[in-house]
Scaffold this motif. Structure first.
Motif, PDB file in Angstrom:
ATOM      1  N   THR A   1       0.838  -1.203   0.000  1.00  0.00           N
ATOM      2  CA  THR A   1       0.000   0.000   0.000  1.00  0.00           C
ATOM      3  C   THR A   1       0.873   1.253   0.000  1.00  0.00           C
ATOM      4  O   THR A   1       0.625   2.193  -0.764  1.00  0.00           O
ATOM      5  CB  THR A   1      -0.951   0.000   1.204  1.00  0.00           C
ATOM      6  N   ALA A   2       1.909   1.262   0.822  1.00  0.00           N
ATOM      7  CA  ALA A   2       2.816   2.413   0.870  1.00  0.00           C
ATOM      8  C   ALA A   2       3.521   2.607  -0.468  1.00  0.00           C
ATOM      9  O   ALA A   2       3.683   3.744  -0.941  1.00  0.00           O
ATOM     10  CB  ALA A   2       3.830   2.237   1.996  1.00  0.00           C
ATOM     11  N   LEU A   3       3.931   1.522  -1.082  1.00  0.00           N
ATOM     12  CA  LEU A   3       4.595   1.612  -2.371  1.00  0.00           C
ATOM     13  C   LEU A   3       3.636   2.159  -3.438  1.00  0.00           C
ATOM     14  O   LEU A   3       4.009   3.032  -4.232  1.00  0.00           O
ATOM     15  CB  LEU A   3       5.135   0.240  -2.782  1.00  0.00           C
ATOM     16  N   ALA A   4       2.422   1.681  -3.445  1.00  0.00           N
ATOM     17  CA  ALA A   4       1.429   2.175  -4.407  1.00  0.00           C
ATOM     18  C   ALA A   4       1.161   3.668  -4.194  1.00  0.00           C
ATOM     19  O   ALA A   4       1.060   4.425  -5.171  1.00  0.00           O
ATOM     20  CB  ALA A   4       0.127   1.377  -4.281  1.00  0.00           C
ATOM     21  N   ARG A   5       1.067   4.088  -2.935  1.00  0.00           N
ATOM     22  CA  ARG A   5       0.859   5.518  -2.646  1.00  0.00           C
ATOM     23  C   ARG A   5       2.026   6.344  -3.188  1.00  0.00           C
ATOM     24  O   ARG A   5       1.830   7.424  -3.722  1.00  0.00           O
ATOM     25  CB  ARG A   5       0.732   5.751  -1.143  1.00  0.00           C
ATOM     26  N   ALA A   6       3.238   5.820  -3.032  1.00  0.00           N
ATOM     27  CA  ALA A   6       4.423   6.554  -3.478  1.00  0.00           C
ATOM     28  C   ALA A   6       4.537   6.606  -5.001  1.00  0.00           C
ATOM     29  O   ALA A   6       5.110   7.546  -5.545  1.00  0.00           O
ATOM     30  CB  ALA A   6       5.677   5.918  -2.887  1.00  0.00           C
ATOM     31  N   LEU A   7       4.001   5.608  -5.682  1.00  0.00           N
ATOM     32  CA  LEU A   7       4.137   5.524  -7.139  1.00  0.00           C
ATOM     33  C   LEU A   7       2.946   6.079  -7.904  1.00  0.00           C
ATOM     34  O   LEU A   7       3.003   6.167  -9.135  1.00  0.00           O
ATOM     35  CB  LEU A   7       4.357   4.067  -7.547  1.00  0.00           C
ATOM     36  N   VAL A   8       1.883   6.441  -7.212  1.00  0.00           N
ATOM     37  CA  VAL A   8       0.640   6.807  -7.890  1.00  0.00           C
ATOM     38  C   VAL A   8       0.834   7.942  -8.895  1.00  0.00           C
ATOM     39  O   VAL A   8       0.200   7.953  -9.952  1.00  0.00           O
ATOM     40  CB  VAL A   8      -0.480   7.145  -6.867  1.00  0.00           C
ATOM     41  N   HIS A   9       1.721   8.865  -8.644  1.00  0.00           N
ATOM     42  CA  HIS A   9       1.918  10.009  -9.539  1.00  0.00           C
ATOM     43  C   HIS A   9       3.078   9.828 -10.518  1.00  0.00           C
ATOM     44  O   HIS A   9       3.503  10.771 -11.170  1.00  0.00           O
ATOM     45  CB  HIS A   9       2.109  11.289  -8.722  1.00  0.00           C
ATOM     46  N   ARG A  10       3.570   8.587 -10.635  1.00  0.00           N
ATOM     47  CA  ARG A  10       4.652   8.245 -11.561  1.00  0.00           C
ATOM     48  C   ARG A  10       5.882   9.138 -11.350  1.00  0.00           C
ATOM     49  O   ARG A  10       6.331   9.832 -12.271  1.00  0.00           O
ATOM     50  CB  ARG A  10       4.198   8.341 -13.003  1.00  0.00           C
ATOM     51  N   PRO A  11       6.448   9.106 -10.156  1.00  0.00           N
ATOM     52  CA  PRO A  11       7.614   9.965  -9.910  1.00  0.00           C
ATOM     53  C   PRO A  11       8.804   9.531 -10.759  1.00  0.00           C
ATOM     54  O   PRO A  11       8.988   8.352 -11.029  1.00  0.00           O
ATOM     55  CB  PRO A  11       7.906   9.747  -8.417  1.00  0.00           C
ATOM     56  N   ARG A  12       9.587  10.488 -11.177  1.00  0.00           N
ATOM     57  CA  ARG A  12      10.778  10.195 -11.991  1.00  0.00           C
ATOM     58  C   ARG A  12      11.826   9.463 -11.155  1.00  0.00           C
ATOM     59  O   ARG A  12      12.505   8.574 -11.636  1.00  0.00           O
ATOM     60  CB  ARG A  12      11.343  11.521 -12.521  1.00  0.00           C
ATOM     61  N   ASN A  13      11.951   9.847  -9.885  1.00  0.00           N
ATOM     62  CA  ASN A  13      12.929   9.255  -8.986  1.00  0.00           C
ATOM     63  C   ASN A  13      12.202   8.544  -7.851  1.00  0.00           C
ATOM     64  O   ASN A  13      11.248   9.074  -7.290  1.00  0.00           O
ATOM     65  CB  ASN A  13      13.853  10.324  -8.406  1.00  0.00           C
ATOM     66  N   VAL A  14      12.693   7.354  -7.516  1.00  0.00           N
ATOM     67  CA  VAL A  14      12.069   6.545  -6.469  1.00  0.00           C
ATOM     68  C   VAL A  14      13.163   6.144  -5.483  1.00  0.00           C
ATOM     69  O   VAL A  14      14.197   5.593  -5.886  1.00  0.00           O
ATOM     70  CB  VAL A  14      11.406   5.281  -7.066  1.00  0.00           C
ATOM     71  N   LEU A  15      12.956   6.423  -4.209  1.00  0.00           N
ATOM     72  CA  LEU A  15      13.897   6.067  -3.153  1.00  0.00           C
ATOM     73  C   LEU A  15      13.252   4.993  -2.284  1.00  0.00           C
ATOM     74  O   LEU A  15      12.187   5.218  -1.699  1.00  0.00           O
ATOM     75  CB  LEU A  15      14.230   7.300  -2.312  1.00  0.00           C
ATOM     76  N   LEU A  16      13.877   3.813  -2.221  1.00  0.00           N
ATOM     77  CA  LEU A  16      13.326   2.685  -1.478  1.00  0.00           C
ATOM     78  C   LEU A  16      14.334   2.200  -0.443  1.00  0.00           C
ATOM     79  O   LEU A  16      15.473   1.895  -0.776  1.00  0.00           O
ATOM     80  CB  LEU A  16      12.976   1.543  -2.429  1.00  0.00           C
ATOM     81  N   ASP A  17      13.897   2.111   0.805  1.00  0.00           N
ATOM     82  CA  ASP A  17      14.758   1.635   1.879  1.00  0.00           C
ATOM     83  C   ASP A  17      14.241   0.287   2.350  1.00  0.00           C
ATOM     84  O   ASP A  17      13.174   0.205   2.960  1.00  0.00           O
ATOM     85  CB  ASP A  17      14.761   2.644   3.032  1.00  0.00           C
TER      86      ASP A  17
END
Length: 164
Positions: free
Chosen positions: A55-71
């Motif tokens: 769910t958190a990942l989907a929230r972070a990707l919903v706007h198709r960000p150019r850069n993605v930071l994953l810990d």
């Protein structure tokens, strides 16, 4: 926690300025890609660790960000969820997204990363492709390369003085 996973994604899409049509389409796409159908319409309270991460990942990707930071994004995911996440990360990379990925799991690093930076005690100990790091360390596995490269960073400089 009172919102469903779907409502969470829609809400974060609204925060990012997506239109209602864009939010709905993107939410449906992410629910499918992250295999969230089973729990998408349940309130988030009581979700498993894997369901919360998806769910958190989907929230972070919903706007198709150019850069993605994953810990440590696979922490708490089962084998099938890890495979789904890996496929999504490969797709994002192929679409031109820049993904900065932090993990202690060398199998993930070897499978997902084009470039690796090994950090020991807050200092860059080595960097390069997984193959370059294995070659530099003289090992066949990235995990063994990591151990050797970090060990080299931990070795104190040799002094020319006499021993005790």
């Amino acid at each position: 926690p009172n919102l469903t996973a779907r409502e969470n994604i829609l809400y974060f899409g609204a925060l990012q300025g997506l239109s209602r049509t864009e939010r709905r389409g993107r939410t449906a796409e992410l629910v499918r890609q992250l295999e969230m159908e089973e729990f998408a319409d349940r309130p988030a309270r009581g979700f498993s660790q894997g369901q919360r991460i998806k769910t958190a990942l989907a929230r972070a990707l919903v706007h198709r960000p150019r850069n993605v930071l994953l810990d440590e994004p696979t922490n708490g995911l089962d084998v099938m969820a890890v495979r789904t996440l890996r496929a999504l990360l490969h797709k994002l990379r192929d679409e031109g997204h820049c993904i900065l990925f932090s993990s202690h799991v060398m199998q993930e690093i070897a499978a997902l990363c084009d470039e690796v930076v090994v950090i020991a005690h807050g200092v860059v100990a080595a960097q390069g492709t997984p193959g370059e790091l294995r070659s530099r360390a003289g090992t066949e596995s990235l995990e063994e390369a990591f151990v050797r490269l970090v060990g080299a960073a931990d070795t104190p400089p040799q002094s020319g003085g006499a021993g005790p």
